[in-house]
Design a protein around this motif. Structure first.
Motif, PDB file in Angstrom:
ATOM      1  N   LYS A   4       0.829  -1.205   0.000  1.00 32.34           N
ATOM      2  CA  LYS A   4       0.000   0.000   0.000  1.00 32.34           C
ATOM      3  C   LYS A   4       0.861   1.252   0.000  1.00 32.34           C
ATOM      4  CE  LYS A   4      -3.794  -2.255   2.486  1.00 32.34           C
ATOM      5  NZ  LYS A   4      -4.531  -2.344   3.779  1.00 32.34           N
ATOM      6  N   VAL A   5       2.052   1.159   0.600  1.00 31.74           N
ATOM      7  CA  VAL A   5       2.988   2.289   0.617  1.00 31.74           C
ATOM      8  C   VAL A   5       3.813   2.308  -0.667  1.00 31.74           C
ATOM      9  CG1 VAL A   5       4.924   3.362   1.839  1.00 31.74           C
ATOM     10  CG2 VAL A   5       3.120   2.177   3.128  1.00 31.74           C
ATOM     11  N   ILE A   6       4.292   1.138  -1.072  1.00 33.19           N
ATOM     12  CA  ILE A   6       5.163   1.028  -2.248  1.00 33.19           C
ATOM     13  C   ILE A   6       4.461   1.476  -3.520  1.00 33.19           C
ATOM     14  CG2 ILE A   6       6.419  -0.604  -3.719  1.00 33.19           C
ATOM     15  CD1 ILE A   6       6.803  -2.323  -1.134  1.00 33.19           C
ATOM     16  N   ARG A   7       3.174   1.151  -3.663  1.00 31.83           N
ATOM     17  CA  ARG A   7       2.479   1.405  -4.921  1.00 31.83           C
ATOM     18  C   ARG A   7       2.379   2.885  -5.269  1.00 31.83           C
ATOM     19  NH1 ARG A   7      -3.591  -0.526  -3.114  1.00 31.83           N
ATOM     20  NH2 ARG A   7      -4.068   1.218  -1.721  1.00 31.83           N
ATOM     21  N   ASP A   8       2.564   3.757  -4.304  1.00 35.04           N
ATOM     22  CA  ASP A   8       2.545   5.192  -4.590  1.00 35.04           C
ATOM     23  C   ASP A   8       3.791   5.634  -5.351  1.00 35.04           C
ATOM     24  OD1 ASP A   8       0.096   5.527  -3.335  1.00 35.04           O
ATOM     25  OD2 ASP A   8       1.002   5.976  -1.383  1.00 35.04           O
ATOM     26  N   ASP A   9       4.813   4.773  -5.360  1.00 36.29           N
ATOM     27  CA  ASP A   9       6.072   5.119  -6.030  1.00 36.29           C
ATOM     28  C   ASP A   9       6.488   4.036  -7.020  1.00 36.29           C
ATOM     29  OD1 ASP A   9       7.090   7.653  -4.741  1.00 36.29           O
ATOM     30  OD2 ASP A   9       6.820   6.437  -2.949  1.00 36.29           O
ATOM     31  N   ILE A  10       5.510   3.374  -7.658  1.00 30.10           N
ATOM     32  CA  ILE A  10       5.869   2.222  -8.480  1.00 30.10           C
ATOM     33  C   ILE A  10       6.750   2.590  -9.674  1.00 30.10           C
ATOM     34  CG2 ILE A  10       3.936   0.751  -7.806  1.00 30.10           C
ATOM     35  CD1 ILE A  10       2.509   1.553 -10.347  1.00 30.10           C
ATOM     36  N   ALA A  11       6.530   3.757 -10.276  1.00 26.74           N
ATOM     37  CA  ALA A  11       7.366   4.148 -11.414  1.00 26.74           C
ATOM     38  C   ALA A  11       8.810   4.343 -10.958  1.00 26.74           C
ATOM     39  CB  ALA A  11       6.830   5.422 -12.058  1.00 26.74           C
ATOM     40  N   LYS A  12       8.976   5.006  -9.830  1.00 26.14           N
ATOM     41  CA  LYS A  12      10.311   5.245  -9.279  1.00 26.14           C
ATOM     42  C   LYS A  12      10.995   3.932  -8.924  1.00 26.14           C
ATOM     43  CE  LYS A  12      12.536   7.425  -5.253  1.00 26.14           C
ATOM     44  NZ  LYS A  12      12.270   8.219  -4.023  1.00 26.14           N
ATOM     45  N   VAL A  13      10.263   3.038  -8.274  1.00 25.68           N
ATOM     46  CA  VAL A  13      10.831   1.745  -7.879  1.00 25.68           C
ATOM     47  C   VAL A  13      11.229   0.940  -9.110  1.00 25.68           C
ATOM     48  CG1 VAL A  13      10.354  -0.487  -6.781  1.00 25.68           C
ATOM     49  CG2 VAL A  13       9.599   1.631  -5.683  1.00 25.68           C
TER      50      VAL A  13
ATOM     51  N   VAL B 274      12.942  -0.775  -2.460  1.00 24.95           N
ATOM     52  CA  VAL B 274      11.813  -0.347  -1.634  1.00 24.95           C
ATOM     53  C   VAL B 274      12.194  -0.041  -0.189  1.00 24.95           C
ATOM     54  CG1 VAL B 274      10.170  -1.600  -3.075  1.00 24.95           C
ATOM     55  CG2 VAL B 274      11.096  -2.706  -1.016  1.00 24.95           C
ATOM     56  N   GLN B 275      13.341  -0.487   0.244  1.00 30.18           N
ATOM     57  CA  GLN B 275      13.736  -0.228   1.638  1.00 30.18           C
ATOM     58  C   GLN B 275      13.731   1.257   1.993  1.00 30.18           C
ATOM     59  OE1 GLN B 275      17.188  -2.320   3.198  1.00 30.18           O
ATOM     60  NE2 GLN B 275      16.789  -4.074   1.875  1.00 30.18           N
ATOM     61  N   PRO B 276      14.326   2.130   1.150  1.00 31.07           N
ATOM     62  CA  PRO B 276      14.304   3.564   1.490  1.00 31.07           C
ATOM     63  C   PRO B 276      12.900   4.155   1.490  1.00 31.07           C
ATOM     64  CG  PRO B 276      15.979   3.070  -0.171  1.00 31.07           C
ATOM     65  CD  PRO B 276      15.109   1.866  -0.079  1.00 31.07           C
ATOM     66  N   ILE B 277      11.990   3.576   0.717  1.00 31.20           N
ATOM     67  CA  ILE B 277      10.617   4.085   0.662  1.00 31.20           C
ATOM     68  C   ILE B 277       9.854   3.719   1.926  1.00 31.20           C
ATOM     69  CG2 ILE B 277       8.402   3.827  -0.551  1.00 31.20           C
ATOM     70  CD1 ILE B 277      10.047   3.453  -3.133  1.00 31.20           C
ATOM     71  N   LEU B 278      10.058   2.516   2.404  1.00 31.52           N
ATOM     72  CA  LEU B 278       9.344   2.055   3.601  1.00 31.52           C
ATOM     73  C   LEU B 278       9.971   2.569   4.896  1.00 31.52           C
ATOM     74  CD1 LEU B 278       8.582  -1.566   2.410  1.00 31.52           C
ATOM     75  CD2 LEU B 278       6.919   0.236   2.823  1.00 31.52           C
ATOM     76  N   LYS B 279      11.249   2.952   4.820  1.00 36.02           N
ATOM     77  CA  LYS B 279      11.950   3.543   5.972  1.00 36.02           C
ATOM     78  C   LYS B 279      11.815   2.671   7.217  1.00 36.02           C
ATOM     79  CE  LYS B 279      11.367   8.162   4.070  1.00 36.02           C
ATOM     80  NZ  LYS B 279      10.766   9.506   4.244  1.00 36.02           N
ATOM     81  N   GLU B 280      11.259   3.235   8.300  1.00 36.80           N
ATOM     82  CA  GLU B 280      11.201   2.488   9.565  1.00 36.80           C
ATOM     83  C   GLU B 280      10.225   1.319   9.518  1.00 36.80           C
ATOM     84  OE1 GLU B 280       8.105   5.634   9.677  1.00 36.80           O
ATOM     85  OE2 GLU B 280      10.264   5.582   9.203  1.00 36.80           O
ATOM     86  N   ARG B 281       9.386   1.286   8.499  1.00 37.29           N
ATOM     87  CA  ARG B 281       8.462   0.152   8.369  1.00 37.29           C
ATOM     88  C   ARG B 281       9.191  -1.116   7.932  1.00 37.29           C
ATOM     89  NH1 ARG B 281       5.758   4.363   5.646  1.00 37.29           N
ATOM     90  NH2 ARG B 281       3.837   5.115   6.644  1.00 37.29           N
TER      91      ARG B 281
END
Length: 202
Positions: free
Chosen positions: A44-53, A146-153
């Motif tokens: 749900k968090v990752i999908r907001d940045d799918i193009a970047k990922v 995706v690690q930097p996108i999810l950060k502390e999650r």
């Protein structure tokens, strides 16, 4: 955009070891209900940045495994990988891969549909001449992206869940590739089963 390989592998190169590894991966890749939920929540968090990922994933793939660049004929001769970060074709391909990942996540509760999806993708990769040894690389680079996108999650438990999912999906794709390889060998060995071009030409 299509995939092509120049001298990386032949379409019929499948040893007993390949088959044993595929079977072992499928047997080992079992996700618990908790892991499935962890993956879905993080998506749900990752999908907001799918193009970047998608872009980061493939640029990293070409950096860590430069031989993979030969799979993609549009990027085979690109030396400056930074240029790929703004490449429309790579963005489009990255989005297609991310779409497949999204569909896989959505089907984690429906194993039969997930299996059909991944096996079919493996079959299509046979025709792209993209061998199974590269499938696991994508999962590894996705996790790094995706690690930097999810950060502390991001946690060790979440990483293990994603690794397990990619291991399972890659094993299913490998199965599809092998099935299609066997089917094509059978067709090649039975030319009499093919339609006569002289009789089908318009």
């Amino acid at each position: 955009m299509g995939c092509a390989i120049s001298g990386l592998a032949t379409k019929t190169e499948f040893s007993q070891r390949d088959r044993e590894e595929a079977a072992a991966a499928a047997a080992a890749a079992h996700l618990s209900e908790e892991q499935v939920q962890m993956i879905k929540d993080s998506w749900k968090v990752i999908r907001d940045d799918i193009a970047k990922v998608g872009i980061i994933m493939f640029v990293r793939l070409f950096e860590t495994h430069p031989e993979c660049k030969d799979v993609f004929f549009l990027f085979r001769d690109v030396q400056d990988l930074e240029r790929l970060r703004t490449n429309r074709e790579l963005r489009a391909h990255g989005l297609r891969v991310m779409s497949f990942i999204e569909k896989s996540v959505a089907r984690l509760d429906q194993p039969e549909r997930l299996e059909a999806l991944a096996v079919e993708l493996g079959k299509s990769h046979y025709h792209y001449n993209a061998p199974p040894k590269y499938y696991n690389y994508v999962g590894t680079e996705f996790i790094c992206a995706v690690q930097p996108i999810l950060k502390e999650r991001w946690t060790a438990e979440l990483e293990e869940a994603w690794k397990t999912m990619f291991q399972y999906v890659a094993s299913l794709m490998r199965q599809g590739y092998q099935d299609e390889s066997a089917r094509q060998r059978h067709l090649a060995a039975s030319p009499k089963d093919r339609p006569d071009k002289k009789n089908t030409a318009l």
